[in-house]
Design a protein around this motif. Structure first.
Motif, PDB file in Angstrom:
ATOM      1  N   VAL A  83       0.833  -1.201   0.000  1.00 53.86           N
ATOM      2  CA  VAL A  83       0.000   0.000   0.000  1.00 53.86           C
ATOM      3  C   VAL A  83       0.871   1.255   0.000  1.00 53.86           C
ATOM      4  N   ALA A  84       1.951   1.252   0.807  1.00 58.31           N
ATOM      5  CA  ALA A  84       2.834   2.420   0.865  1.00 58.31           C
ATOM      6  C   ALA A  84       3.515   2.683  -0.474  1.00 58.31           C
ATOM      7  N   ALA A  85       3.681   1.626  -1.276  1.00 58.11           N
ATOM      8  CA  ALA A  85       4.347   1.773  -2.570  1.00 58.11           C
ATOM      9  C   ALA A  85       3.418   2.264  -3.662  1.00 58.11           C
ATOM     10  N   LEU A  86       2.101   2.214  -3.429  1.00 54.74           N
ATOM     11  CA  LEU A  86       1.158   2.591  -4.474  1.00 54.74           C
ATOM     12  C   LEU A  86       1.219   4.088  -4.770  1.00 54.74           C
ATOM     13  N   PRO A  87       1.151   4.461  -6.027  1.00 56.83           N
ATOM     14  CA  PRO A  87       1.076   5.891  -6.367  1.00 56.83           C
ATOM     15  C   PRO A  87      -0.177   6.492  -5.749  1.00 56.83           C
ATOM     16  N   SER A  88      -0.047   7.697  -5.209  1.00 60.73           N
ATOM     17  CA  SER A  88      -1.169   8.306  -4.511  1.00 60.73           C
ATOM     18  C   SER A  88      -1.364   9.751  -4.953  1.00 60.73           C
ATOM     19  N   THR A  89      -2.631  10.144  -5.070  1.00 62.93           N
ATOM     20  CA  THR A  89      -2.944  11.533  -5.415  1.00 62.93           C
ATOM     21  C   THR A  89      -3.592  12.267  -4.242  1.00 62.93           C
ATOM     22  N   ASP A  90      -3.796  11.545  -3.109  1.00 65.48           N
ATOM     23  CA  ASP A  90      -4.472  12.191  -1.978  1.00 65.48           C
ATOM     24  C   ASP A  90      -3.482  12.610  -0.887  1.00 65.48           C
ATOM     25  N   GLY A  91      -2.217  12.722  -1.237  1.00 64.53           N
ATOM     26  CA  GLY A  91      -1.232  13.163  -0.259  1.00 64.53           C
ATOM     27  C   GLY A  91      -0.806  12.047   0.681  1.00 64.53           C
ATOM     28  N   TYR A  92      -1.218  12.166   1.943  1.00 61.65           N
ATOM     29  CA  TYR A  92      -0.695  11.300   2.996  1.00 61.65           C
ATOM     30  C   TYR A  92      -1.587  10.101   3.310  1.00 61.65           C
ATOM     31  N   GLY A  93      -2.835  10.109   2.863  1.00 60.40           N
ATOM     32  CA  GLY A  93      -3.792   9.095   3.287  1.00 60.40           C
ATOM     33  C   GLY A  93      -3.377   7.665   2.978  1.00 60.40           C
ATOM     34  N   VAL A  94      -2.931   7.396   1.759  1.00 67.29           N
ATOM     35  CA  VAL A  94      -2.540   6.041   1.370  1.00 67.29           C
ATOM     36  C   VAL A  94      -1.324   5.589   2.170  1.00 67.29           C
TER      37      VAL A  94
END
Length: 517
Positions: free
Chosen positions: A362-373
């Motif tokens: 999960v930490a490695a997934l690209p994220s667009t919501d900033g810190y949530g992922v």
């Protein structure tokens, strides 16, 4: 207290319930405080890399040695330290470890050059090796079979907490003080622990031991130090270079000689028969893989948060803090202990390491919501550590006689250091390989993110491509770590499950033991 101390000194198992030490939980708190400080120093410098580079005018190689000198010396001495604690007294070696760690911390805090800091960190590693083995060995001795799993759970939780809390603690210190304060804060903890250990901890040793296995201690120290040196040097010099292959081959040969010597000598430092026990082998595999993933991922996350997201050291540390807070929360309310009792050791390790692997993914997934992922990934990682760590330590120590608790703690600590060093080196190498492969042609050949950004100059498109390449490298390496942890959890659980199944000759053995009694 006297009767319990005498019993422990005779090399027997922990005292029965009627003779339980009244201060045993206070003693556990003291040794856990010492353990917390030692483990913190494995990761506390991760957020200080930019600061050390600037203030000490240190090169990349200097910084690597500042970080690795501690773990290198510690890993080399752990087996010898555990054996020495069993023979010469666990309290005596605990006090010696605290004193050495305190002196090393003072020297590190006052260092004026990278060379002085490297030497001080090596000295801290000597004290840390003694502390890592004696704290667990003392806990094994002062608790009986009924309370020992809970005590080990507390010790393992503190171990995981220290490992995960290093970045936020380092960031907090750097936000208010100069980098030397990271080491000087160890001094009051060491002084408090020295006074408390001297007053409260009973001495214990294995009086049935033979003369010291000096050759075994030398071989194990040289072999482990050479292997760990090769691992941490691989990313810098290249895995096929002579500076890596020669110490690696030499270390393996020396460790092979150590194993042969231990099988022949009548007074082995480490009983090689332990490795015939599937429970022991499965637990050791779990130790290596859980620290491999955790060490490598925390190393990468601190770089991502500072270099990619632009956070200051304190901000980066605080954003990693949920990992440590989750470990504390689940252990302090007893959730982990209850799950361990319900699931059993094999399933606890499997579930815990699966959660840890899920967190890495999960930490490695690209994220667009900033810190949530990233927050979700850190919470999953903390939950996995809170469940798997105590189960793994319980499995390791449960496969070893209590009178050899120091040797068992040495094995656990050695495998932890080996796993951490492997995680940083291997996952770092995966990240670097991916990063350099994706660099745009204009900056090809740059060996680091700062060098690539400098080569890109003010071209926004080139700089964006460099940052994308670095981010992709971190994501790829985190996924590799997740896969390794998941496989390790399955292997460890399978071996432990098989070890719990009674063999075809189990009824005969049980009958023979009953008749002997």
């Amino acid at each position: 207290m006297t009767a319990a101390a005498d019993t422990a000194a005779d090399g027997s198992t922990a005292a029965p319930a009627a003779a339980r030490l009244p201060a045993r939980w206070l003693i556990l708190a003291v040794i856990c405080l010492a353990q917390l400080t030692v483990v913190l120093d494995n990761t506390v410098l991760n957020v200080a890399i930019p600061t050390l580079s600037r203030d000490l005018d240190a090169t990349t190689a200097d910084i690597q040695w500042v970080i690795n000198a501690y773990s290198l010396v510690q890993a080399g001495l752990l087996l010898a330290a555990g054996s020495a604690a069993d023979r010469y007294g666990r309290k005596r070696l605990l006090l010696a470890g605290l004193a050495l760690f305190g002196v090393g911390s003072l020297a590190a805090g006052l260092a004026q050059s990278s060379g002085q800091l490297i030497a001080a960190r090596a000295g801290m590693g000597v004290g840390g090796a003694l502390l890592l083995t004696t704290t667990l060995a003392v806990a094994i001795q002062i608790f009986d079979a009924e309370e020992r799993p809970k005590a080990i759970g507390v010790w393992a939780a503190v171990n995981a907490l220290g490992f995960a809390a290093g970045p936020p603690v380092g960031g907090l210190v750097l936000a208010h003080f100069w980098w030397g304060a990271i080491f000087l804060i160890n001094i009051p903890v060491v002084v408090l622990a020295l006074v408390a250990v001297r007053a409260l901890v009973p001495e214990s040793r294995n009086l049935s031991g033979h003369r010291p296995d000096l050759l075994g201690a030398l071989l194990s120290t040289v072999g482990m130090a050479a292997v760990v040196y090769a691992i941490i040097s691989g990313p810098e010099h290249g895995w096929s270079s002579g500076r890596v292959l020669l110490p690696a081959a030499g270390g393996v040969l020396v460790l092979g000689a150590f194993a042969l010597w231990e099988r022949r000598v009548p007074y082995p430092m480490l009983d090689m028969e332990f490795f015939r026990d599937r429970r022991f082998v499965g637990a050791v595999a779990g130790v290596v893989l859980i620290t491999f993933g955790s060490g490598g991922t925390l190393y990468l996350l601190t770089q991502e948060l500072q270099f990619v997201r632009g956070y200051a050291p304190l901000e980066a540390g605080l954003r990693i803090a949920p990992f440590a807070l989750t470990v504390v929360a689940l252990n302090s309310v007893g959730v982990s202990a209850r799950l361990m009792r319900r699931l059993g050791l094999p399933l606890s390790i499997a579930v815990g390491m699966a959660l840890l692997a899920a967190g890495f993914t999960v930490a490695a997934l690209p994220s667009t919501d900033g810190y949530g992922v990233l927050l979700l990934g850190l919470v999953l990682m903390g939950a996995g550590c809170a469940l798997a760590n105590p189960a793994i330590v319980e499995a390791v120590m449960g496969a070893i006689p209590p009178e050899k608790a120091g040797a068992g703690a040495g094995v656990d600590g050695t495998m932890s250091e080996l796993g951490t060093s492997l995680g940083v080196a291997v996952l770092g190498a995966v990240m670097n390989a991916r990063f350099t492969a994706l660099l745009p042609a204009a900056v090809a050949g740059a060996g680091s993110l700062p060098a690539a950004l400098a080569a890109a100059g003010t071209d926004d498109a080139e700089r964006g491509a460099v940052m994308d390449a670095f981010t992709s490298g971190i994501e790829t390496s985190q996924l590799a770590g997740a896969a390794a942890v998941l496989v390790g959890g399955c292997v460890a659980a399978l071996l432990l499950r098989r070890a719990e199944r009674p063999g075809p000759d189990a009824p005969a053995k049980a009958k023979a033991e009953a008749e002997a009694q």
